[in-house]
Structure formats: structure tokens, C-alpha cells
Design a protein around this motif. Sequence first.
Motif, short mmCIF file in Angstrom:
data_model
loop_
_atom_site.label_atom_id
_atom_site.label_comp_id
_atom_site.label_asym_id
_atom_site.label_seq_id
_atom_site.Cartn_x
_atom_site.Cartn_y
_atom_site.Cartn_z
N ASN A 1 64.01 -77.17 106.78
CA ASN A 1 62.69 -76.38 106.50
C ASN A 1 61.48 -76.94 107.10
N LEU A 2 61.73 -78.08 108.10
CA LEU A 2 60.77 -78.36 108.89
C LEU A 2 60.56 -77.98 110.41
N ASN A 3 59.54 -77.71 111.02
CA ASN A 3 59.48 -77.23 112.18
C ASN A 3 59.76 -78.51 113.37
N PHE A 4 59.88 -78.32 114.39
CA PHE A 4 60.28 -79.24 115.43
C PHE A 4 58.93 -80.22 115.72
N GLU A 5 57.79 -79.31 115.65
CA GLU A 5 56.51 -80.26 115.88
C GLU A 5 56.21 -81.19 114.81
N ALA A 6 56.59 -80.68 113.62
CA ALA A 6 56.20 -81.67 112.50
C ALA A 6 57.40 -82.66 112.59
N VAL A 7 58.52 -82.54 112.81
CA VAL A 7 59.50 -83.49 113.09
C VAL A 7 59.36 -84.38 113.91
N LYS A 8 58.67 -84.18 115.17
CA LYS A 8 58.43 -85.22 116.16
C LYS A 8 57.25 -86.14 115.95
N LYS A 9 56.42 -85.80 114.99
CA LYS A 9 55.42 -86.46 114.35
C LYS A 9 55.99 -87.76 113.28
N ASP B 1 74.90 -87.43 114.82
CA ASP B 1 74.94 -86.48 113.63
C ASP B 1 73.87 -85.28 114.40
N LEU B 2 74.36 -84.08 114.33
CA LEU B 2 73.80 -83.19 114.84
C LEU B 2 73.37 -82.13 113.69
N ARG B 3 71.86 -81.58 113.63
CA ARG B 3 71.31 -80.84 112.75
C ARG B 3 70.32 -80.00 113.32
N THR B 4 69.88 -78.96 112.73
CA THR B 4 69.02 -78.03 113.14
C THR B 4 67.63 -77.94 112.30
N THR B 5 66.40 -77.92 113.09
CA THR B 5 65.35 -77.74 112.66
C THR B 5 64.97 -76.20 111.99
N LYS B 6 64.13 -76.10 111.26
CA LYS B 6 63.48 -74.55 110.89
C LYS B 6 63.41 -73.59 111.90
N ASP B 7 62.64 -74.25 113.10
CA ASP B 7 62.67 -73.40 114.27
C ASP B 7 63.81 -73.34 115.34
N GLY B 8 64.81 -73.95 114.64
CA GLY B 8 66.10 -73.81 115.70
C GLY B 8 66.37 -74.81 116.70
N TYR B 9 65.66 -76.10 116.59
CA TYR B 9 65.72 -77.15 117.54
C TYR B 9 67.06 -77.87 117.05
N LEU B 10 67.78 -78.38 117.89
CA LEU B 10 68.76 -79.43 117.82
C LEU B 10 68.22 -80.99 117.68
N VAL B 11 68.57 -81.62 116.51
CA VAL B 11 67.98 -83.09 116.39
C VAL B 11 69.27 -83.79 115.70
#
Length: 274
Positions: free
Chosen positions: A100-108, A71-81
Motif C-alpha cells: 500500500n506504499l509507493n516507492f518514494e515513501a518507502v525510500k524515506k 526476501d522480495l516484495r512489491t510496492t504499491k507502484d510496482g517497485y521490487l524491494v
Amino acid sequence: MKIKIKLFIPGILISSLYTSAFSQQVTRPLPKSRNAFIVIAHRGSHLIKPENTIASIMEAIALGADYVELDLRTTKDGYLVLLHNDHVDGLSNGKGLIKNLNFEAVKKLILIGRDSSLHHIASFEEALKACKGKINIYLDFKAAEVEKAYQAIKKEGMEHQVLVYVGDHSDYLSWRKTAPEMPLMSHLDHTITTKEALMEAMAKVPLEAIDNAPNETLLPVLRKMGISIFPDVQKASETVKDWKKVIKYGVQGLQTDHPEALIKYLRLAKIRVN
């Protein structure tokens, strides 16, 4: 739950559209698979590992699944996750909408498997690298930019290893414009019950695969048109009875939460040799 495109265009039924629909199918072949009957691991093999993680992908590969559904979605700053729901609550130790979350926050964020193993939300780039040359991708296109997703696929040279599921008509049009050779899949509306209605719908919105058949009388027509059918049978309590009920209609594969058990059954039933 997937949003379904309503592939039924009311109006005059034109039987001559059959040739047009068929010609659209053969120009966009599905990714090649070793097995004639396809096993799709829903969100990866996630009975133990968390869904949509690299670990769930690697397990699906090890089990011998043909596709992994992601399943593909997008973070606040445009990263595909990779994420099924639009929020990280419940699946991880975080809270909030992924958009609403930036990729750096998502990675944590931490995801915990049933075996207490620790994981993170995977980027699309990580997933593509994990799958390349090992397993095909059934990409459930939830919320992302088509151009960005396609460029990521092209960067890894995986244009012929991905089948895209679209649940929104605007996404369908965007994929056809951006990547006209990419095979697309969706859901047939329940109102399509005749050969004529099917041919008209497919002429208007050609697909290479579907996850249902509203009427079993349409199955021979779908096969003749070269459209693959991969029904969703996934649930926690899947049984052989569930699989047999669908397989008997001559579908080309199944999407399952139990890839290991399904593959074992298919081998015993001589439906799958690998």
C-alpha cells in the motif's frame, strides 16, 4: 515463516520416474560457489545491521558467506524491494503494508542498526548490484511478479547467480514458464517418506534444492538425484550443537543467522577450507 509447497501427488507410485526426475536436476545447476559446504546468510548478516539491507549484504560478503538470503516484495507502484514481513512496522519508522506504499515513501523510511547506524529499505536493483560477482542470492520469493523479477536479474546478467525459493505452486509454475533454466528450491511435505513418493513428487514438481528432508532414509536418494539440501537452522541462539546435528546427515549447506560463527566452526572442523 515460509509457506510450503506440498510436493506430494497422491496416486500410483511409479519407480521409473527416477530417471525423469534426475534428468530435470542436471539441466539446472545451482550457482557456482568456491566452497563445497555452503553458508547462507539469512536476510544478510543482520546481527548488527538491519536485515535485508545493503549493509547486511555487504557484511555477509565480507564474512565470506556463499549466499545471502533475501526476501522480495512489491510496492504499491510496482517497485521490487527487500522486506521479509508484509508490513514496515517495527523494522522501520513507518507503518502500513508494503503493497500500500509507493516507492518514494518507502525510500524515506529509516531503519536503525544495533550500532545506531541508519539504513533504508533496499530495492531489488540495489541488491543485485551489491551482490553481482561477489555472493550468490537465495531469493525468497514472497510477493512479486515473476517476469519483473526475472527481467531485473537478466538486466544485471545474474541468471547464474540466483537460486529462487518458491512457496506457492502458482509461483513455481510461473518461474518454470518464464525462466525454465532458473534453479528452484522449496520444502518437501512431511508425507513424503519413501523413495517412490519422493521420485513421483520430484517428477511432477522438479526442484534443484530443498530446505528439509522429511525422513533421513531419503538423503542418499536425494544426493543421487543431485538435489542439494540447505536446512534452515537460523535462530538467535544457534550453537555448534545445532550445526553438528544437521551436518552429520551430509547436507550441502546451512542457512544461518550467525554466518561468521558458523564459518569459523566449519574451518576449525575442516569442513570448509576458505
